[in-house]
Design a protein around this motif. Structure first.
Motif, PDB file in Angstrom:
ATOM      1  N   PRO A 172      -7.771   1.359  -5.131  1.00  0.00           N
ATOM      2  CA  PRO A 172      -7.519   0.224  -4.246  1.00  0.00           C
ATOM      3  C   PRO A 172      -7.912   0.194  -2.831  1.00  0.00           C
ATOM      4  CG  PRO A 172      -5.810   2.082  -4.472  1.00  0.00           C
ATOM      5  CD  PRO A 172      -6.809   2.335  -5.094  1.00  0.00           C
ATOM      6  N   ARG A 173      -8.858   1.216  -2.302  1.00  0.00           N
ATOM      7  CA  ARG A 173      -9.229   1.418  -1.092  1.00  0.00           C
ATOM      8  C   ARG A 173     -10.534   1.022  -1.111  1.00  0.00           C
ATOM      9  NH1 ARG A 173      -6.483   5.574   2.083  1.00  0.00           N
ATOM     10  NH2 ARG A 173      -4.651   6.328   0.720  1.00  0.00           N
ATOM     11  N   ALA A 174     -11.421   0.737  -2.118  1.00  0.00           N
ATOM     12  CA  ALA A 174     -12.604   0.324  -1.985  1.00  0.00           C
ATOM     13  C   ALA A 174     -13.223  -1.065  -1.487  1.00  0.00           C
ATOM     14  CB  ALA A 174     -13.119   0.008  -3.630  1.00  0.00           C
ATOM     15  N   ARG A 175     -12.261  -1.942  -1.157  1.00  0.00           N
ATOM     16  CA  ARG A 175     -12.508  -3.426  -0.600  1.00  0.00           C
ATOM     17  C   ARG A 175     -11.182  -4.192  -0.515  1.00  0.00           C
ATOM     18  NH1 ARG A 175     -15.677  -7.470  -4.795  1.00  0.00           N
ATOM     19  NH2 ARG A 175     -15.426  -8.770  -3.077  1.00  0.00           N
ATOM     20  N   VAL A 176     -11.329  -4.966   0.417  1.00  0.00           N
ATOM     21  CA  VAL A 176      -9.969  -6.280   0.497  1.00  0.00           C
ATOM     22  C   VAL A 176     -10.798  -7.465   0.239  1.00  0.00           C
ATOM     23  CG1 VAL A 176      -8.150  -7.224   1.453  1.00  0.00           C
ATOM     24  CG2 VAL A 176      -8.556  -4.634   1.722  1.00  0.00           C
ATOM     25  N   PRO A 196       0.816  -1.072   0.062  1.00  0.00           N
ATOM     26  CA  PRO A 196       0.105   0.070  -0.048  1.00  0.00           C
ATOM     27  C   PRO A 196       0.774   1.171  -0.003  1.00  0.00           C
ATOM     28  CG  PRO A 196      -0.088  -0.951   2.172  1.00  0.00           C
ATOM     29  CD  PRO A 196       0.587  -1.996   1.396  1.00  0.00           C
ATOM     30  N   ALA A 197       2.080   1.158   0.063  1.00  0.00           N
ATOM     31  CA  ALA A 197       2.930   2.365  -0.126  1.00  0.00           C
ATOM     32  C   ALA A 197       2.628   3.294  -1.145  1.00  0.00           C
ATOM     33  CB  ALA A 197       4.386   2.100   0.089  1.00  0.00           C
ATOM     34  N   ASP A 198       2.664   4.696  -0.791  1.00  0.00           N
ATOM     35  CA  ASP A 198       2.416   5.546  -1.920  1.00  0.00           C
ATOM     36  C   ASP A 198       1.272   5.315  -2.641  1.00  0.00           C
ATOM     37  OD1 ASP A 198       4.908   6.987  -1.164  1.00  0.00           O
ATOM     38  OD2 ASP A 198       5.974   5.529  -2.442  1.00  0.00           O
ATOM     39  N   ASP A 199       0.118   4.905  -1.818  1.00  0.00           N
ATOM     40  CA  ASP A 199      -1.328   4.717  -2.450  1.00  0.00           C
ATOM     41  C   ASP A 199      -1.035   3.736  -3.419  1.00  0.00           C
ATOM     42  OD1 ASP A 199      -3.842   5.008  -2.534  1.00  0.00           O
ATOM     43  OD2 ASP A 199      -3.826   6.472  -4.284  1.00  0.00           O
ATOM     44  N   TRP A 200      -0.412   2.662  -3.373  1.00  0.00           N
ATOM     45  CA  TRP A 200      -0.486   1.253  -4.121  1.00  0.00           C
ATOM     46  C   TRP A 200       0.405   1.632  -5.334  1.00  0.00           C
ATOM     47  CZ3 TRP A 200      -4.233   1.735  -0.485  1.00  0.00           C
ATOM     48  CH2 TRP A 200      -4.386   0.424   0.347  1.00  0.00           C
ATOM     49  N   ALA A 201       1.490   2.361  -5.197  1.00  0.00           N
ATOM     50  CA  ALA A 201       2.242   2.853  -6.619  1.00  0.00           C
ATOM     51  C   ALA A 201       2.684   1.770  -7.128  1.00  0.00           C
ATOM     52  CB  ALA A 201       3.406   3.875  -5.904  1.00  0.00           C
ATOM     53  N   THR A 202       3.194   0.948  -6.738  1.00  0.00           N
ATOM     54  CA  THR A 202       3.599  -0.479  -7.358  1.00  0.00           C
ATOM     55  C   THR A 202       2.561  -1.074  -8.284  1.00  0.00           C
ATOM     56  OG1 THR A 202       5.604  -0.792  -5.902  1.00  0.00           O
ATOM     57  CG2 THR A 202       4.880  -2.421  -7.405  1.00  0.00           C
ATOM     58  N   ALA A 203       1.403  -1.411  -7.598  1.00  0.00           N
ATOM     59  CA  ALA A 203       0.356  -1.978  -8.544  1.00  0.00           C
ATOM     60  C   ALA A 203      -0.153  -1.146  -9.630  1.00  0.00           C
ATOM     61  CB  ALA A 203      -0.966  -2.174  -7.238  1.00  0.00           C
ATOM     62  N   GLU A 238     -14.206 -10.439   3.500  1.00  0.00           N
ATOM     63  CA  GLU A 238     -13.921  -9.148   2.854  1.00  0.00           C
ATOM     64  C   GLU A 238     -13.746  -7.883   3.861  1.00  0.00           C
ATOM     65  OE1 GLU A 238     -16.747  -8.378  -0.407  1.00  0.00           O
ATOM     66  OE2 GLU A 238     -16.836  -6.258   0.187  1.00  0.00           O
ATOM     67  N   VAL A 239     -13.193  -7.111   3.588  1.00  0.00           N
ATOM     68  CA  VAL A 239     -13.198  -5.787   4.139  1.00  0.00           C
ATOM     69  C   VAL A 239     -13.564  -4.707   3.230  1.00  0.00           C
ATOM     70  CG1 VAL A 239     -11.506  -4.047   5.455  1.00  0.00           C
ATOM     71  CG2 VAL A 239     -11.194  -6.716   5.710  1.00  0.00           C
ATOM     72  N   ASP A 240     -14.576  -3.832   3.939  1.00  0.00           N
ATOM     73  CA  ASP A 240     -15.191  -2.756   2.847  1.00  0.00           C
ATOM     74  C   ASP A 240     -14.396  -1.533   2.824  1.00  0.00           C
ATOM     75  OD1 ASP A 240     -15.792  -1.534   5.295  1.00  0.00           O
ATOM     76  OD2 ASP A 240     -17.855  -1.996   5.210  1.00  0.00           O
ATOM     77  N   ALA A 241     -14.880  -0.617   2.307  1.00  0.00           N
ATOM     78  CA  ALA A 241     -13.985   0.731   2.382  1.00  0.00           C
ATOM     79  C   ALA A 241     -13.900   1.442   3.463  1.00  0.00           C
ATOM     80  CB  ALA A 241     -14.676   1.709   1.196  1.00  0.00           C
ATOM     81  N   ASN A 242     -14.587   1.014   4.514  1.00  0.00           N
ATOM     82  CA  ASN A 242     -14.389   1.696   5.863  1.00  0.00           C
ATOM     83  C   ASN A 242     -13.537   0.711   6.863  1.00  0.00           C
ATOM     84  OD1 ASN A 242     -16.170   3.841   5.389  1.00  0.00           O
ATOM     85  ND2 ASN A 242     -18.068   2.534   5.447  1.00  0.00           N
ATOM     86  N   GLY A 243     -13.064  -0.425   6.246  1.00  0.00           N
ATOM     87  CA  GLY A 243     -12.426  -1.268   7.079  1.00  0.00           C
ATOM     88  C   GLY A 243     -13.125  -2.202   7.873  1.00  0.00           C
ATOM     89  N   ALA A 249      -8.550  -1.984 -17.618  1.00  0.00           N
ATOM     90  CA  ALA A 249      -9.904  -2.034 -16.583  1.00  0.00           C
ATOM     91  C   ALA A 249      -9.513  -3.311 -15.587  1.00  0.00           C
ATOM     92  CB  ALA A 249     -11.147  -2.332 -17.421  1.00  0.00           C
ATOM     93  N   ALA A 250      -9.782  -2.829 -14.251  1.00  0.00           N
ATOM     94  CA  ALA A 250      -9.654  -3.780 -13.259  1.00  0.00           C
ATOM     95  C   ALA A 250     -10.781  -3.456 -12.298  1.00  0.00           C
ATOM     96  CB  ALA A 250      -8.375  -3.807 -12.700  1.00  0.00           C
ATOM     97  N   PRO A 251     -11.118  -4.607 -11.589  1.00  0.00           N
ATOM     98  CA  PRO A 251     -12.182  -4.307 -10.236  1.00  0.00           C
ATOM     99  C   PRO A 251     -11.533  -3.688  -9.051  1.00  0.00           C
ATOM    100  CG  PRO A 251     -12.059  -6.678 -11.044  1.00  0.00           C
ATOM    101  CD  PRO A 251     -10.986  -6.057 -11.798  1.00  0.00           C
ATOM    102  N   ASP A 252     -12.282  -2.579  -8.785  1.00  0.00           N
ATOM    103  CA  ASP A 252     -11.568  -1.897  -7.538  1.00  0.00           C
ATOM    104  C   ASP A 252     -11.443  -2.649  -6.398  1.00  0.00           C
ATOM    105  OD1 ASP A 252     -11.933   0.599  -8.979  1.00  0.00           O
ATOM    106  OD2 ASP A 252     -13.991   0.939  -8.129  1.00  0.00           O
ATOM    107  N   GLY A 253     -10.381  -2.177  -5.725  1.00  0.00           N
ATOM    108  CA  GLY A 253     -10.035  -2.889  -4.406  1.00  0.00           C
ATOM    109  C   GLY A 253      -8.865  -4.013  -4.622  1.00  0.00           C
TER     110      GLY A 253
END
Length: 552
Positions: A88-92, A69-76, A120-125, A153-157
Motif C-alpha cells: 500500500p505504500r508504493a504510491r497514492v 492506513p491504520a495497522d498498515d492498511w489492515a482493513t484493506a 500522484e504521490v510516490d513511495a517517498n511522499g 492480484a492488485a496493483p501496488d498502492g
C-alpha cells in the motif's frame, strides 16, 4: 484550540464528498506551520468485505479501504486472498469521484477500474500533478475463498478521491540545507496522518531529496547513518526521541548541530515542538544552528511614475543609499533586488538586462533580443534568457562575466517568466510546451564552477494566459494569469496542492511581501493582500520590484 476527533464511516464521508466536497482550498499563509483544519477533524474507519459481495463490490470496497492506513492498511488487506502480495505504500493515485468506474468479467475472475488521475504521490511522499485528463485503468484478479470473492492480484498502492486525499494524508517538509549550510530548504512530502512523524524521520535520515531537488541541496546526515527502528518515541516529558546508531557518537559537533536543526525543522511540520537525538536511550548533545531567513523587507521597493526608485514608506519614497540613482539611470521596466540591497538586476525599457551596484556603477549584461525579466541568484549572478530561447539561460556576474547554465528548460519552446528562490537552490518558470503554458521548478546544481539545472518538476500542466511569477514563500509559487478580462492569482504548492483567487482587474506584475502578496495593475496602482482582501497601497507606480530577501 480543542480538536474533536470525529470517527465516521467511509460511506458517509464519501456521500458528503459527492454532494458538497470537503474544503480543500484557502489562502496560503507565507511560512505557515501545521494547521488545525477541517480535514484533521475526521478519521476514516472503512468497512471490511461484506458476505456474498460481488467481484465488483469487493474491488470497490478494497479501493475505499485505502483510506484507512491504520495497522498498515489492515482493513484493506481483508479483501485479499491469503498469500496475496500488495504494497500500500508504493504510491497514492488521486482521482476524481465522478470518473471512477469498475466493471467485471463475465466469470467474475477479473475486474477493471477506469479512473481519471489528477495527481500522484510516490513511495517517498513526493507529490506530482497529472496532466489534465490522465486516464488510467487498474486490473484486479479474483478467486473464490471459502465461497467468498477475494482479490488475488492488485496493483501496488492506494487510490483516493481528491476530496478524501487531504483528510487521510497531510503535508510535512523534509528540511535540507543549501550547499553552503546558510538556509533551510523545505522538501514537501505527503504522509498518512497517523504515521507522519515516523515517516518524516525515516525520510530525512534514511532517504534522499525528491528527484528534482537532488544535487541542489545538502544534508548533514551521513549516507551510512540509519535510523534505529522506524518510529519516533515520546519521552515522559513529551520530547520526541529519534534513535541513532553508535556511529553518531563519532560525528563532530558542527555536524550534529546541523542534524539537530534538520530534525527539529522537519518534525515541527509534523506538529512536534521538541526533538532529541539519542543513542541507546542517551541524549546526544546538540543544538540548532542559526540559519538565514527568507522573508522580504516589509516596505515595497518601487519605481514611481516620476522616475524615483526606493522603498515605499507611506506616501514617500526612501532612496536606497547608492543604489537608487544607479537604478533610475537605467530607465527600468523591471527590477529585482539582492537581499542586502547592494545589487539590482534590471530589464531596461529598451529590453536589455543590466546591473546596478550600490557604489553607483552600472553594467550592460545582456542585449539579446526578447529578454525576459532577470533574477539574482545566491552568488550575486544575474540570470537572463530570451523568451524564445529557453535553453539559452546565462548567469552573468554583476560586472558582466557570463556563464551558460546547462540543461536549462529542456523541451520548452518559450519562457515567459522565471525567478530564483530566496534560498538560491531552486528556480521556477512559466514555459510553453507544445503550445500549452506550464509552470516548472528545477534545482540549481553547482559543481566545480559549472551551473546546471536539475530535471524539471511540473507544478501545473495547464496555466493558460499566465504571464508573471514570483516565489511567495519557501513552498509556494504565485502565478498571475489573465483570461476573458479576469485576472487570477494561482498559488501553487511546491510539492503540494494549490489555490486560485481573483486578483485586481488589470494586474500586470506580482511580488512577495513580508506577510502578504503584492500586485501592480496597468493603471499604476499597487495593491497588497492580507487574508482574502486586496488593499490599495499606492498609486502612480511604474515598477514593482522583486526582492531576494532582507538582512533585517
Amino acid at each position: 484550540m480543542r480538536r474533536v476527533l470525529a470517527v465516521v464511516s467511509l460511506a458517509l464521508v464519501l456521500a458528503l464528498a459527492a454532494c458538497t466536497g470537503l474544503p480543500t482550498t484557502g489562502y496560503v499563509n507565507p511560512g505557515r506551520g501545521p494547521q488545525s483544519d477541517d480535514a484533521q477533524a475526521f478519521a476514516f474507519v472503512p468497512d471490511g468485505p461484506q458476505d456474498d459481495a460481488t467481484p465488483t463490490e469487493i474491488v470497490e470496497g478494497f479501493l475505499r479501504a485505502g483510506s484507512g492506513p491504520a495497522d498498515d492498511w489492515a482493513t484493506a488487506k481483508l479483501f485479499l486472498a491469503p498469500g496475496t502480495q500488495w504494497d500500500p505504500r508504493a504510491r497514492v493515485t488521486i482521482d476524481r469521484l465522478v470518473d471512477r468506474r469498475a466493471s467485471a468479467a463475465g466469470d467474475g475472475t477479473s475486474v477493471s477500474v477506469s479512473l481519471t488521475a489528477t495527481a500522484e504521490v510516490d513511495a517517498n511522499g513526493a507529490y506530482a500533478p497529472a496532466a489534465s485528463g490522465t486516464a488510467e485503468t487498474l486490473s484486479f484478479s479474483l478467486a473464490r475463498v471459502d465461497d467468498q470473492w477475494r482479490i488475488t492480484a492488485a496493483p501496488d498502492g492506494v487510490v483516493l478521491y481528491e476530496e478524501v486525499f487531504p483528510t487521510v494524508y497531510q503535508t510535512a517538509s523534509i528540511a535540507y540545507f543549501d550547499p553552503n549550510f546558510d538556509f533551510i530548504v523545505p522538501d514537501v512530502r505527503w504522509f498518512p496522518r497517523a504515521l507522519v512523524a515516523s515517516r518524516v524521520a525515516t525520510a530525512l535520515v534514511d532517504g534522499q531529496p525528491s528527484a528534482w531537488l537532488a544535487g541542489a541541496v545538502a544534508s548533514a546526515f551521513p549516507d551510512e547513518l540509519s535510523l534505529v527502528g522506524r518510529s519516533v518515541t515520546l519521552s515522559q516529558n513529551g520530547v520526541a526521541q529519534v534513535q541513532l546508531p553508535q556511529a553518531a557518537l563519532s560525528l563532530d559537533r558542527t555536524r550534529l548541530d546541523r542534524m539537530q536543526t534538520q530534525l527539529a525543522r522537519s518534525l515541527a511540520t509534523a506538529g512536534i515542538s521538541e526533538v532529541q537525538m539519542t543513542v541507546d536511550g542517551t541524549p546526544i548533545a546538540a543544538t540548532e544552528v542559526q540559519v538565514r531567513v527568507t522573508r522580504v523587507d516589509p516596505s515595497p521597493a518601487v519605481l514611481t511614475a516620476a522616475g524615483a526608485f526606493g522603498s515605499l514608506a507611506g506616501d514617500t519614497i526612501e532612496p536606497i543609499a547608492g543604489l537608487s540613482d544607479a537604478v533610475e539611470s537605467l530607465e527600468p521596466a523591471a527590477v529585482e533586488l539582492e537581499a542586502d540591497r547592494s545589487l539590482a538586476a534590471v530589464r531596461t525599457r529598451q529590453g536589455a538586462v543590466a546591473s546596478a551596484l550600490s557604489d553607483g556603477r552600472t553594467f550592460l549584461l545582456d542585449d539579446r533580443p526578447g529578454l525576459i525579466t532577470p533574477s539574482i541568484d545566491a552568488e550575486g549572478a544575474i540570470w537572463s534568457v530570451p523568451a524564445t530561447a529557453p535553453t539559452q539561460v546565462r548567469a552573468i556576474s554583476a560586472e558582466g562575466v557570463p556563464r551558460d547554465v546547462g540543461n536549462a528548460w529542456p523541451d520548452a519552446g518559450e519562457i515567459t517568466a522565471m525567478q530564483i528562490s530566496r534560498d538560491g537552490t531552486r528556480i521556477a518558470a512559466i514555459v510553453t510546451v507544445s503550445g500549452a503554458r506550464e509552470v516548472w521548478v528545477a534545482g540549481i546544481q553547482r559543481v566545480s564552477g559549472d551551473i546546471d539545472l536539475g530535471p524539471p518538476h511540473v507544478l501545473s500542466f495547464s496555466q493558460p494566459g499566465s504571464f508573471d511569477l514570483a516565489w511567495l514563500d519557501d513552498t509556494t509559487v504565485g502565478v498571475l494569469s489573465s483570461a476573458d478580462g479576469v485576472s487570477t492569482l494561482h498559488e501553487l504548492g511546491v510539492g503540494g496542492r494549490g489555490t486560485d483567487s481573483v486578483a485586481p482587474e488589470g494586474t500586470r506584475s506580482l511580488a512577495a511581501g513580508s506577510t502578504s502578496v503584492r500586485v501592480l495593475d496597468d493603471q499604476g496602482r499597487l495593491f497588497s493582500r492580507r487574508g482574502s482582501s486586496w488593499t490599495l497601497v499606492a498609486s502612480g507606480i511604474r515598477v514593482l520590484a522583486a526582492q531576494q530577501g532582507t538582512t533585517s
